[in-house]
Design an enzyme around this catalytic site. Structure first.
Site, PDB file in Angstrom:
ATOM      1  CG  HIS A   1       7.521  29.020 -12.009  1.00 37.26           C
ATOM      2  ND1 HIS A   1       6.282  28.683 -11.505  1.00 37.26           N
ATOM      3  CD2 HIS A   1       7.388  30.271 -12.505  1.00 37.26           C
ATOM      4  CE1 HIS A   1       5.440  29.682 -11.698  1.00 37.26           C
ATOM      5  NE2 HIS A   1       6.079  30.655 -12.312  1.00 37.26           N
TER       6      HIS A   1
ATOM      7  CD  GLU B   1       8.508  25.052  -8.172  1.00 34.57           C
ATOM      8  OE1 GLU B   1       9.002  26.043  -8.749  1.00 34.57           O
ATOM      9  OE2 GLU B   1       7.413  25.088  -7.587  1.00 34.57           O
TER      10      GLU B   1
ATOM     11  CB  CYS C   1       2.302  27.198  -9.747  1.00 39.29           C
ATOM     12  SG  CYS C   1       3.298  26.773 -11.208  1.00 39.29           S
TER      13      CYS C   1
ATOM     14  CB  CYS D   1       6.036  23.734 -10.629  1.00 46.72           C
ATOM     15  SG  CYS D   1       6.891  25.120 -11.417  1.00 46.72           S
TER      16      CYS D   1
END
Lengths: 157, 157
Positions: A54, A56, A84, A87
């Site tokens: 992801h 992040e 999410c 993260c």
């Protein structure tokens, strides 16, 4: 010169555009320290075949590597979409000072939408949170990506 | 031949021992697919200076790389300590079938102790959870590590 949250969010959006160019869901993030970008990342789940790739997480890893420290206590993270749980957890672990995000994620957001995972008092560390920065732009790039995907699928039927 | 949850947890404990040998908090994890270990990881936060370098995350990344897929739907994750929010989130994202852990983490555990982050119905995917496997051994290696650290600090005073 980068100055405002809007300016930095534009850089996170530029990361999302790089993801889009690779047919990845367009989400982008940057980490800022002392007015400078020290980490960046965009969603690479399909390319890397990695569920943890992801924006992040990649931005945090990149900032840690560059600063030589796992504590990012004076760093701010800008991301186009509400994080999410994974993260949000990484933001908590890295002690990021401020989290600034663009669009809400009603289905998966772990900051305000679905869970308040970064609520003050829950863990040792809670970042200061600002949401809705360039929210429309951050939502639009996602909406258009998914619309394009549905149209391509329809043409294949 | 590896067969039981205890057998696989011993392999996760062996990963924790590698962490300990590097003066890292001794937590270890493995990913099992079809009776074989396809991913492994141990805590490397200090060595890598990376706040995301938790055993589970590294084991999931390693399994995804080896299997060439981000969906680990037929994989089981064994970890010596109850996962934190970041790792619980990664387990959810990777669609791990079963999560088996050893010791509870009252302060940071995001499965049963502090938050029920993997509760069925909360997200698209929830793993089957087994806890307490070799729980005493998994707790002891951590307890002794922190005890040793306190003693070293006391000797420095």
């Amino acid at each position: 010169m980068y100055r405002t949250d809007d300016d930095f969010m534009r850089l996170a959006l530029a990361q999302a555009q790089v993801a889009r160019a690779q047919q990845e869901v367009p989400i982008g993030a940057i980490v800022v320290w002392n007015g400078e970008v020290v980490g960046e990342g965009y969603n690479l789940r399909e390319t890397w075949r990695d569920p943890t790739a992801h924006a992040e997480l990649i931005a945090i890893q990149s900032a840690s590597r560059r600063l030589g420290a796992w504590r990012l206590t004076e760093c701010d993270l800008y991301v186009t979409l509400e994080p999410c749980p994974m993260c949000a957890g990484a933001i908590m672990l890295s002690r990021i000072r401020r989290l600034i995000y663009g669009a809400d994620d009603p289905k998966g957001g772990a900051v305000t939408s679905k869970l308040p995972l970064l609520e003050p008092g829950l863990w040792n560390h809670a970042p200061i949170i600002t949401s809705g920065v360039l929210g429309q732009d951050c939502a639009n790039i996602l909406r258009e990506f998914f619309k394009g995907m549905r149209e391509r699928r329809k043409n294949l039927d």
